[in-house]
Scaffold this motif. Structure first.
Motif, PDB file in Angstrom:
ATOM      1  N   LYS A   1     -13.963 -39.483 -41.773  1.00 44.44           N
ATOM      2  CA  LYS A   1     -12.370 -39.761 -41.637  1.00 44.44           C
ATOM      3  C   LYS A   1     -11.665 -38.915 -42.599  1.00 44.44           C
ATOM      4  CE  LYS A   1     -13.483 -44.613 -40.409  1.00 44.44           C
ATOM      5  NZ  LYS A   1     -13.141 -46.093 -40.837  1.00 44.44           N
ATOM      6  N   ALA A   2     -10.492 -38.725 -41.983  1.00 47.91           N
ATOM      7  CA  ALA A   2      -9.403 -37.993 -42.858  1.00 47.91           C
ATOM      8  C   ALA A   2      -8.309 -38.780 -42.903  1.00 47.91           C
ATOM      9  CB  ALA A   2      -9.217 -36.610 -42.175  1.00 47.91           C
ATOM     10  N   GLU A   3      -7.580 -38.447 -44.105  1.00 47.08           N
ATOM     11  CA  GLU A   3      -6.069 -39.294 -44.130  1.00 47.08           C
ATOM     12  C   GLU A   3      -5.104 -38.038 -44.253  1.00 47.08           C
ATOM     13  OE1 GLU A   3      -4.349 -41.441 -47.859  1.00 47.08           O
ATOM     14  OE2 GLU A   3      -5.180 -42.875 -46.731  1.00 47.08           O
ATOM     15  N   ILE A   4      -4.042 -38.101 -43.522  1.00 53.41           N
ATOM     16  CA  ILE A   4      -3.219 -37.171 -43.191  1.00 53.41           C
ATOM     17  C   ILE A   4      -1.654 -37.877 -43.499  1.00 53.41           C
ATOM     18  CG2 ILE A   4      -1.838 -35.832 -41.569  1.00 53.41           C
ATOM     19  CD1 ILE A   4      -4.507 -35.809 -39.885  1.00 53.41           C
ATOM     20  N   THR A   5      -0.952 -37.121 -44.455  1.00 52.50           N
ATOM     21  CA  THR A   5       0.414 -37.723 -44.751  1.00 52.50           C
ATOM     22  C   THR A   5       1.468 -36.704 -44.083  1.00 52.50           C
ATOM     23  OG1 THR A   5      -0.468 -38.319 -47.001  1.00 52.50           O
ATOM     24  CG2 THR A   5       2.043 -37.926 -46.836  1.00 52.50           C
ATOM     25  N   TYR A   6       2.431 -37.256 -43.270  1.00 56.49           N
ATOM     26  CA  TYR A   6       3.396 -36.390 -42.815  1.00 56.49           C
ATOM     27  C   TYR A   6       4.806 -37.093 -43.032  1.00 56.49           C
ATOM     28  CZ  TYR A   6       6.177 -33.936 -39.261  1.00 56.49           C
ATOM     29  OH  TYR A   6       7.360 -33.334 -38.662  1.00 56.49           O
ATOM     30  N   ASN A   7       5.785 -36.459 -43.472  1.00 58.08           N
ATOM     31  CA  ASN A   7       7.036 -36.936 -43.579  1.00 58.08           C
ATOM     32  C   ASN A   7       6.803 -38.542 -44.177  1.00 58.08           C
ATOM     33  OD1 ASN A   7       8.472 -34.991 -42.570  1.00 58.08           O
ATOM     34  ND2 ASN A   7       9.049 -35.940 -40.672  1.00 58.08           N
ATOM     35  N   GLN A   8       6.234 -38.716 -45.475  1.00 61.31           N
ATOM     36  CA  GLN A   8       5.844 -39.839 -46.226  1.00 61.31           C
ATOM     37  C   GLN A   8       5.180 -40.699 -45.349  1.00 61.31           C
ATOM     38  OE1 GLN A   8       9.859 -40.475 -47.807  1.00 61.31           O
ATOM     39  NE2 GLN A   8       9.196 -39.111 -49.582  1.00 61.31           N
ATOM     40  N   LYS A   9       4.494 -40.515 -44.427  1.00 62.83           N
ATOM     41  CA  LYS A   9       3.815 -41.613 -43.637  1.00 62.83           C
ATOM     42  C   LYS A   9       2.314 -41.223 -43.402  1.00 62.83           C
ATOM     43  CE  LYS A   9       3.686 -43.958 -38.949  1.00 62.83           C
ATOM     44  NZ  LYS A   9       4.167 -44.204 -37.945  1.00 62.83           N
ATOM     45  N   LYS A  10       1.474 -41.985 -43.794  1.00 63.68           N
ATOM     46  CA  LYS A  10       0.161 -41.829 -43.864  1.00 63.68           C
ATOM     47  C   LYS A  10      -0.712 -42.310 -42.547  1.00 63.68           C
ATOM     48  CE  LYS A  10      -0.596 -42.094 -48.951  1.00 63.68           C
ATOM     49  NZ  LYS A  10      -1.216 -42.541 -50.123  1.00 63.68           N
ATOM     50  N   TYR A  11      -1.431 -41.139 -42.091  1.00 62.34           N
ATOM     51  CA  TYR A  11      -2.229 -41.381 -40.826  1.00 62.34           C
ATOM     52  C   TYR A  11      -3.762 -41.403 -41.232  1.00 62.34           C
ATOM     53  CZ  TYR A  11       2.224 -40.158 -38.443  1.00 62.34           C
ATOM     54  OH  TYR A  11       3.183 -40.120 -38.026  1.00 62.34           O
ATOM     55  N   SER A  12      -4.662 -42.281 -40.707  1.00 56.90           N
ATOM     56  CA  SER A  12      -5.951 -42.323 -41.199  1.00 56.90           C
ATOM     57  C   SER A  12      -6.636 -41.919 -39.636  1.00 56.90           C
ATOM     58  CB  SER A  12      -6.600 -43.571 -41.627  1.00 56.90           C
ATOM     59  OG  SER A  12      -7.845 -43.300 -41.719  1.00 56.90           O
ATOM     60  N   ILE A  13      -7.554 -41.027 -39.319  1.00 55.85           N
ATOM     61  CA  ILE A  13      -8.099 -40.715 -38.197  1.00 55.85           C
ATOM     62  C   ILE A  13      -9.637 -40.310 -38.638  1.00 55.85           C
ATOM     63  CG2 ILE A  13      -6.430 -39.625 -37.257  1.00 55.85           C
ATOM     64  CD1 ILE A  13      -7.277 -36.700 -37.968  1.00 55.85           C
ATOM     65  N   ASN A  14     -10.346 -40.613 -37.610  1.00 53.87           N
ATOM     66  CA  ASN A  14     -11.948 -40.530 -37.439  1.00 53.87           C
ATOM     67  C   ASN A  14     -12.162 -39.020 -36.804  1.00 53.87           C
ATOM     68  OD1 ASN A  14     -14.542 -40.501 -37.430  1.00 53.87           O
ATOM     69  ND2 ASN A  14     -14.622 -42.718 -36.896  1.00 53.87           N
ATOM     70  N   LEU A  15     -12.675 -38.114 -37.682  1.00 60.92           N
ATOM     71  CA  LEU A  15     -12.791 -36.906 -36.820  1.00 60.92           C
ATOM     72  C   LEU A  15     -14.142 -36.905 -36.032  1.00 60.92           C
ATOM     73  CD1 LEU A  15     -11.841 -34.389 -39.972  1.00 60.92           C
ATOM     74  CD2 LEU A  15     -10.581 -34.964 -37.947  1.00 60.92           C
ATOM     75  N   SER A  16     -14.909 -37.805 -36.144  1.00 55.64           N
ATOM     76  CA  SER A  16     -16.095 -38.084 -35.364  1.00 55.64           C
ATOM     77  C   SER A  16     -15.905 -38.572 -33.989  1.00 55.64           C
ATOM     78  CB  SER A  16     -17.070 -38.941 -36.146  1.00 55.64           C
ATOM     79  OG  SER A  16     -17.300 -38.454 -37.317  1.00 55.64           O
ATOM     80  N   LYS A  17     -14.415 -39.113 -33.717  1.00 58.29           N
ATOM     81  CA  LYS A  17     -13.991 -39.521 -32.434  1.00 58.29           C
ATOM     82  C   LYS A  17     -13.032 -38.696 -31.912  1.00 58.29           C
ATOM     83  CE  LYS A  17     -15.414 -44.388 -33.573  1.00 58.29           C
ATOM     84  NZ  LYS A  17     -14.842 -45.591 -33.591  1.00 58.29           N
ATOM     85  N   PRO A  18     -13.376 -37.465 -31.282  1.00 56.38           N
ATOM     86  CA  PRO A  18     -12.212 -36.679 -30.973  1.00 56.38           C
ATOM     87  C   PRO A  18     -12.068 -36.895 -29.388  1.00 56.38           C
ATOM     88  CG  PRO A  18     -14.404 -35.491 -31.037  1.00 56.38           C
ATOM     89  CD  PRO A  18     -14.538 -36.758 -31.623  1.00 56.38           C
ATOM     90  N   LEU A  19     -10.789 -36.613 -28.997  1.00 56.33           N
ATOM     91  CA  LEU A  19     -10.566 -37.074 -27.265  1.00 56.33           C
ATOM     92  C   LEU A  19      -9.929 -35.673 -26.914  1.00 56.33           C
ATOM     93  CD1 LEU A  19      -8.584 -40.126 -28.040  1.00 56.33           C
ATOM     94  CD2 LEU A  19     -10.737 -40.311 -27.064  1.00 56.33           C
ATOM     95  N   ASP A  20     -11.108 -34.917 -25.984  1.00 64.41           N
ATOM     96  CA  ASP A  20     -10.682 -33.564 -25.727  1.00 64.41           C
ATOM     97  C   ASP A  20      -9.960 -33.904 -24.478  1.00 64.41           C
ATOM     98  OD1 ASP A  20     -10.827 -31.040 -24.881  1.00 64.41           O
ATOM     99  OD2 ASP A  20     -12.966 -30.805 -24.793  1.00 64.41           O
TER     100      ASP A  20
END
Length: 248
Positions: free
Chosen positions: A2-21
């Motif tokens: 899992k990774a946590e991404i911050t963009y424009n002061q908003k946080k997103y948590s994504i699971n890199l083990s679940k890609p949607l190609d």
């Protein structure tokens, strides 16, 4: 993973083990999708005298040559160099690879003999400054898009005002499941390409268009993190592999 991404002061948590190609693979046979009046791409072993680059033919490795056109044979990402007299490379234009994104589905409207994605349809699914990338899935969304022969079919296209609105919403990366955002035969006017890139008045050199994607029906409309990767070609366009991650 899992990774946590911050963009424009908003946080997103994504699971890199679940890609949607959402890319189409390139293959060397008639099951490959085709546009722009070309033949199927070719993948074949190198031959040099008695040497054939194929393990089953006695070689130590498989050693293939691939002949294809990025615009006609699969998922590709292009920069404004696609329509300019001056050379611009997608490899120089796309320097970041993760973006906030929104997927919307539309059913193009019938206008005479054409099917058109309108500004009104885009407005229903996209507001200004929401995200950096927009992914458009057209309906009907049959799986035969993976193998479709688009030449001389007058495929659906994005109207100029819709492309302009997408630009005004701050979208830098536009992805669509058609061979082009423009009408197949438009006498080279390329209204939507030019409107999206704001060319030639205020050309957006960092903006990209990705065409011939395929978004399976199981992927729901909504917000995503997009990983947009290209092959490192010094060309106006390159094969690409857009992958979505659903924020948790």
């Amino acid at each position: 993973m899992k990774a946590e991404i911050t963009y424009n002061q908003k946080k997103y948590s994504i699971n890199l083990s679940k890609p949607l190609d959402i890319s189409l693979s390139l293959r060397g046979d008639d099951k490959n999708p085709i546009a722009w009046y070309l033949e199927s791409p070719r993948i074949f072993p190198v031959k040099d005298g008695d040497f054939i680059g194929k393990v089953t033919a006695g070689a130590s490795t498989n050693f293939n040559t691939i002949e294809f056109n990025p615009h006609a044979h699969g998922t590709h990402t292009e920069c404004v160099g696609h329509i300019t007299r001056e050379f611009h490379s997608i490899n120089d234009s796309l320097k970041k690879f993760f973006f906030t994104a929104k997927l919307i589905s539309v059913e193009p409207e019938t206008r005479g003999a054409d099917k058109v994605i309108t500004e009104e349809q885009i407005r229903k699914g996209l507001q200004k400054n929401e995200v950096e990338a927009l992914i458009i899935r057209t309906h009907p969304n049959h799986i035969d898009k993976r193998t479709r022969k688009y030449s001389n079919t007058n495929w659906p296209y994005l109207e100029e005002n819709a492309a302009k609105y997408i630009r005004e919403c701050g979208i830098k990366h536009l992805l669509i499941d058609l061979p082009s955002v423009d009408k197949e035969k438009d006498e080279g006017k390329l209204f939507s390409h030019k409107a999206f890139w704001d060319h030639p008045k205020n050309t957006r050199f960092e903006a990209t268009i990705t065409e011939l994607i395929y978004v399976p029906n199981k992927i729901e409309d909504g917000d995503y993190i997009l990983n947009l990767q290209i092959a490192s070609f010094e060309n106006d366009a390159a094969p690409s592999k857009p992958v979505l991650f659903k924020p948790e």
